[in-house]
Motif scaffolding. Sequence first.
Motif, PDB file in Angstrom:
ATOM      1  N   TYR A  34      -3.163  32.104 -18.535  1.00 32.03           N
ATOM      2  CA  TYR A  34      -2.360  30.896 -18.344  1.00 32.03           C
ATOM      3  C   TYR A  34      -0.866  31.193 -18.261  1.00 32.03           C
ATOM      4  O   TYR A  34      -0.099  30.374 -17.753  1.00 32.03           O
ATOM      5  N   MET A  35      -0.441  32.359 -18.736  1.00 27.14           N
ATOM      6  CA  MET A  35       0.960  32.751 -18.558  1.00 27.14           C
ATOM      7  C   MET A  35       1.232  33.199 -17.130  1.00 27.14           C
ATOM      8  O   MET A  35       2.343  33.028 -16.613  1.00 27.14           O
ATOM      9  N   SER A  36       0.218  33.752 -16.446  1.00 30.11           N
ATOM     10  CA  SER A  36       0.449  34.424 -15.160  1.00 30.11           C
ATOM     11  C   SER A  36      -0.230  33.787 -13.957  1.00 30.11           C
ATOM     12  O   SER A  36       0.176  34.040 -12.822  1.00 30.11           O
ATOM     13  N   HIS A  37      -1.294  33.012 -14.153  1.00 23.97           N
ATOM     14  CA  HIS A  37      -2.129  32.601 -13.027  1.00 23.97           C
ATOM     15  C   HIS A  37      -1.424  31.646 -12.066  1.00 23.97           C
ATOM     16  O   HIS A  37      -0.876  30.622 -12.461  1.00 23.97           O
ATOM     17  N   VAL A  38      -1.442  32.016 -10.788  1.00 23.73           N
ATOM     18  CA  VAL A  38      -0.957  31.176  -9.690  1.00 23.73           C
ATOM     19  C   VAL A  38      -1.854  31.442  -8.485  1.00 23.73           C
ATOM     20  O   VAL A  38      -2.617  32.414  -8.459  1.00 23.73           O
ATOM     21  N   ASP A  39      -1.778  30.576  -7.484  1.00 21.45           N
ATOM     22  CA  ASP A  39      -2.471  30.844  -6.216  1.00 21.45           C
ATOM     23  C   ASP A  39      -1.682  31.911  -5.471  1.00 21.45           C
ATOM     24  O   ASP A  39      -0.528  31.700  -5.081  1.00 21.45           O
ATOM     25  N   ARG A  40      -2.291  33.072  -5.282  1.00 27.42           N
ATOM     26  CA  ARG A  40      -1.581  34.203  -4.684  1.00 27.42           C
ATOM     27  C   ARG A  40      -2.009  34.447  -3.239  1.00 27.42           C
ATOM     28  O   ARG A  40      -3.192  34.325  -2.917  1.00 27.42           O
ATOM     29  N   LYS A  41      -1.036  34.805  -2.420  1.00 29.11           N
ATOM     30  CA  LYS A  41      -1.312  35.286  -1.079  1.00 29.11           C
ATOM     31  C   LYS A  41      -1.075  36.792  -1.078  1.00 29.11           C
ATOM     32  O   LYS A  41       0.051  37.257  -1.214  1.00 29.11           O
ATOM     33  N   ILE A  42      -2.149  37.544  -0.989  1.00 28.02           N
ATOM     34  CA  ILE A  42      -2.052  38.992  -1.099  1.00 28.02           C
ATOM     35  C   ILE A  42      -1.711  39.591   0.263  1.00 28.02           C
ATOM     36  O   ILE A  42      -2.475  39.467   1.228  1.00 28.02           O
ATOM     37  N   GLU A  43      -0.561  40.236   0.340  1.00 26.24           N
ATOM     38  CA  GLU A  43      -0.093  40.837   1.592  1.00 26.24           C
ATOM     39  C   GLU A  43      -0.800  42.172   1.852  1.00 26.24           C
ATOM     40  O   GLU A  43      -1.305  42.821   0.925  1.00 26.24           O
ATOM     41  N   LYS A  44      -0.799  42.574   3.100  1.00 23.64           N
ATOM     42  CA  LYS A  44      -1.371  43.859   3.472  1.00 23.64           C
ATOM     43  C   LYS A  44      -0.466  44.980   2.964  1.00 23.64           C
ATOM     44  O   LYS A  44       0.755  44.914   3.114  1.00 23.64           O
ATOM     45  N   PRO A  45      -1.015  46.018   2.344  1.00 23.67           N
ATOM     46  CA  PRO A  45      -0.170  47.104   1.807  1.00 23.67           C
ATOM     47  C   PRO A  45       0.565  47.848   2.921  1.00 23.67           C
ATOM     48  O   PRO A  45       0.018  48.068   3.998  1.00 23.67           O
ATOM     49  N   LYS A  46       1.815  48.245   2.650  1.00 26.06           N
ATOM     50  CA  LYS A  46       2.597  48.994   3.629  1.00 26.06           C
ATOM     51  C   LYS A  46       2.177  50.460   3.674  1.00 26.06           C
ATOM     52  O   LYS A  46       2.305  51.112   4.713  1.00 26.06           O
ATOM     53  N   LEU A  47       1.703  50.978   2.549  1.00 30.74           N
ATOM     54  CA  LEU A  47       1.242  52.366   2.490  1.00 30.74           C
ATOM     55  C   LEU A  47      -0.272  52.414   2.632  1.00 30.74           C
ATOM     56  O   LEU A  47      -0.978  51.541   2.132  1.00 30.74           O
TER      57      LEU A  47
END
Length: 444
Positions: free
Chosen positions: A359-372
């Motif tokens: 509950y301190m951290s949870h949000v709806d996340r959009k995970i980006e494609k890794p650059k490496l």
Amino acid sequence: MKRISTVVMLLLLLVVGAWGYNQYMQKVTYHRYLQAQYDRSFYQLVNSIENIETSTGKLMVSSQENTTIPILSDVWRQAFEAQENLSQLPISQPELDNTSKFLSQIGDYSYSLSKNVADGKKLTDKDLKTISELHNYAVYLGKSLQDLRSKIQGGYDLDNLNKKGTQKMSQIDSKILNVNMNTVNQQMSNYPTLIYDGPFSESQAKLTPKGLTGSNVSYDNAVSIAKRFLGRPISSAIKYSPNNGKIDAYGVELKPTQNAPSIYVNVSKKGGHVIWLMDQRAVSKVNISETQALNYAMKFLKSHGFSNMENTYSIKANGTVQFNFTPVQDNVRIYPDIVKVKIALDNGDVVGFDATSYYMSHVDRKIEKPKLTESEAQSKVSKNLKIESSRLCIIPLDGGKEVLAYEFKGTYSGDTFYVYINAENGVEEKILKVIKTNQGNLTM
């Protein structure tokens, strides 16, 4: 007249009796509250000492400032937290003096080393020797506290902890007093006294819960939520003041029956989310396997809205097994949103639950494609590590930040480590060591 006097006397006796009973119930309630606070302080003290032991061990295999500085900072933070929890125990203060001094020394020393590394200096052989000695002290202190925990029968009863705790801490302090601390004292003489409200503490204080949703709830609503969450018959509910700190919550003490141990539940005032639960009952028999317990835990999480959760590690102790779960999104583990569930091995009941991190951290996340790419990230890992597996994950950093990283699991000198490489810039963000115990494996 005589009859009137008798009636008056009876009324007075009733009033005095009611007042006495009320005073007694207040005393019982306060005793329960203190017992819960001491229980938590002792648990957190042991946890901090174990983290210090692990972190000082990791320093021996760390070679980059990107990981050395956070590890040293963590030792400093854990030492401070251990001191706070140590001071809250109902144990005679003289028996705590040298233990407190040790925690202060290791905290100050770690902070000073982190400043040196930040200025471009490397850890010297002398530094590593001192760290090794401090690590050995932490090992001894951790084992002694575990021994104290095993000697306190029937839970952390206030009177029991006061008596046996004072006796054991006196023995611990006597041993630490006899340990040669000259090397540490000489090193520390060059460093100023520190005030523990620096940048790290400030960044933690600014963190606010991200995962709480919904409107504010009343205490009566919180009681209903706590009962439904537990899912077992309850005979009574009593209000207590929780000591969570990070999330504003109601404290609800539930009693399955009049003589049964209490079950403590913290329910957030915003949204009415169950943040933390602890059942104090003792588990004397083992009737189910860890695999069965895991199934109970996963079923419990799913029934309370926690989906796509993956067990990352577990630890077994005192007839229970605690599982740590992490959400998985797009095949990426979300480590900041960890949820802990403890299962009793006699009947599969949930006797512990902690979703504070979630509950301190949870949000709806959009995970980006890794650059490496994975191979590019792997080239940043020390050649000493024999890599066995890898995967993408999101990991928390100091100050509430998160990064997408590659998790590389490997071995070195018989020990297993997890190394986390930033998927955007190749920075070595964290190192975790697997701690093997009789109860299970921990990653720390």
